[in-house]
Design a protein around this motif. Structure first.
Motif, PDB file in Angstrom:
ATOM      1  N   THR A  25     -26.108  -6.190  28.689  1.00 31.07           N
ATOM      2  CA  THR A  25     -27.004  -6.851  29.966  1.00 31.07           C
ATOM      3  C   THR A  25     -27.994  -7.046  29.514  1.00 31.07           C
ATOM      4  O   THR A  25     -28.455  -8.542  30.002  1.00 31.07           O
ATOM      5  N   ALA A  26     -28.966  -6.639  28.814  1.00 26.93           N
ATOM      6  CA  ALA A  26     -30.464  -7.207  28.428  1.00 26.93           C
ATOM      7  C   ALA A  26     -30.046  -8.434  27.587  1.00 26.93           C
ATOM      8  O   ALA A  26     -30.692  -9.583  27.438  1.00 26.93           O
ATOM      9  N   LEU A  27     -28.916  -8.213  26.417  1.00 22.86           N
ATOM     10  CA  LEU A  27     -28.645  -9.632  25.476  1.00 22.86           C
ATOM     11  C   LEU A  27     -28.272 -10.653  26.338  1.00 22.86           C
ATOM     12  O   LEU A  27     -28.640 -11.703  25.984  1.00 22.86           O
ATOM     13  N   HIS A  28     -27.304 -10.296  27.224  1.00 22.44           N
ATOM     14  CA  HIS A  28     -26.809 -11.321  28.166  1.00 22.44           C
ATOM     15  C   HIS A  28     -27.999 -12.258  28.891  1.00 22.44           C
ATOM     16  O   HIS A  28     -28.028 -13.512  28.885  1.00 22.44           O
ATOM     17  N   GLN A  29     -28.748 -11.504  29.549  1.00 19.10           N
ATOM     18  CA  GLN A  29     -29.816 -11.996  30.389  1.00 19.10           C
ATOM     19  C   GLN A  29     -30.764 -12.713  29.417  1.00 19.10           C
ATOM     20  O   GLN A  29     -31.332 -13.892  29.805  1.00 19.10           O
ATOM     21  N   ALA A  30     -31.469 -12.234  28.478  1.00 16.27           N
ATOM     22  CA  ALA A  30     -32.196 -12.856  27.630  1.00 16.27           C
ATOM     23  C   ALA A  30     -31.586 -14.329  26.875  1.00 16.27           C
ATOM     24  O   ALA A  30     -32.712 -15.110  26.804  1.00 16.27           O
ATOM     25  N   THR A  31     -30.151 -14.248  26.521  1.00 17.37           N
ATOM     26  CA  THR A  31     -29.790 -15.537  25.988  1.00 17.37           C
ATOM     27  C   THR A  31     -29.686 -16.689  26.916  1.00 17.37           C
ATOM     28  O   THR A  31     -29.946 -17.521  26.482  1.00 17.37           O
ATOM     29  N   HIS A  32     -29.279 -16.118  28.037  1.00 15.66           N
ATOM     30  CA  HIS A  32     -29.175 -17.380  29.280  1.00 15.66           C
ATOM     31  C   HIS A  32     -30.595 -17.597  29.461  1.00 15.66           C
ATOM     32  O   HIS A  32     -30.584 -18.940  29.851  1.00 15.66           O
ATOM     33  N   GLN A  33     -31.400 -16.830  29.419  1.00 13.07           N
ATOM     34  CA  GLN A  33     -32.685 -17.382  30.056  1.00 13.07           C
ATOM     35  C   GLN A  33     -33.772 -18.000  28.621  1.00 13.07           C
ATOM     36  O   GLN A  33     -34.347 -18.853  28.857  1.00 13.07           O
ATOM     37  N   ASN A  34     -33.378 -17.657  27.331  1.00 12.95           N
ATOM     38  CA  ASN A  34     -34.251 -18.124  26.227  1.00 12.95           C
ATOM     39  C   ASN A  34     -33.581 -18.911  25.394  1.00 12.95           C
ATOM     40  O   ASN A  34     -34.298 -19.347  24.423  1.00 12.95           O
ATOM     41  N   ASP A  35     -32.479 -18.841  25.039  1.00 10.32           N
ATOM     42  CA  ASP A  35     -31.828 -19.507  23.858  1.00 10.32           C
ATOM     43  C   ASP A  35     -31.282 -21.174  24.294  1.00 10.32           C
ATOM     44  O   ASP A  35     -30.365 -21.242  25.130  1.00 10.32           O
ATOM     45  N   LYS A  36     -32.018 -22.049  23.780  1.00  7.91           N
ATOM     46  CA  LYS A  36     -31.634 -23.553  24.019  1.00  7.91           C
ATOM     47  C   LYS A  36     -30.180 -23.489  23.137  1.00  7.91           C
ATOM     48  O   LYS A  36     -29.951 -23.248  22.334  1.00  7.91           O
ATOM     49  N   GLY A  37     -29.332 -24.352  23.747  1.00  9.87           N
ATOM     50  CA  GLY A  37     -28.058 -24.524  23.351  1.00  9.87           C
ATOM     51  C   GLY A  37     -27.103 -23.760  23.586  1.00  9.87           C
ATOM     52  O   GLY A  37     -25.863 -24.124  23.561  1.00  9.87           O
ATOM     53  N   CYS A  38     -27.231 -22.811  24.577  1.00  9.51           N
ATOM     54  CA  CYS A  38     -26.387 -21.892  24.986  1.00  9.51           C
ATOM     55  C   CYS A  38     -25.577 -22.272  26.200  1.00  9.51           C
ATOM     56  O   CYS A  38     -26.290 -22.666  27.263  1.00  9.51           O
TER      57      CYS A  38
END
Length: 97
Positions: A25-38
């Motif tokens: 859950t933490a990985l999923h949320q952080a990826t959607h919030q912080n990773d450009k190009g996702c």
């Protein structure tokens, strides 16, 4: 550059599920919030294979995918999963049709 679709399958060792949902859950949320190009980052639990999780991801390009794999939230996830993982496979796909 072409979009990259990544399918990652992670199989956990028996008895090593504690805290995994929270880490996913933490990985999923952080990826959607912080990773450009996702463009897509979905995590699934296999209904037929015990302890198996499947990530289906779409990235604008391979460079941005590589940047994601170096981010603090991803490296923290890898460190947490460490000894819990029995096996992992990665498929990098390129849509042709």
């Amino acid at each position: 550059m072409k979009k990259i679709v990544l399918i990652a399958t992670v199989v956990l060792k028996d008895g090593k599920n504690e805290g995994v949902l929270e880490a996913l859950t933490a990985l999923h949320q952080a990826t959607h919030q912080n990773d450009k190009g996702c463009l897509q980052y979905d995590v699934h639990k296999d209904r037929e294979k015990k302890n198996t999780y499947v990530f289906i991801e779409t990235w604008e390009n391979e460079t941005l995918l590589a940047e994601h794999m170096e981010k603090a939230h991803f490296t923290a996830y890898k460190a947490f999963m460490g000894e819990r993982v029995e096996s992992m496979t990665l498929q990098k796909l390129e849509k042709i049709l």
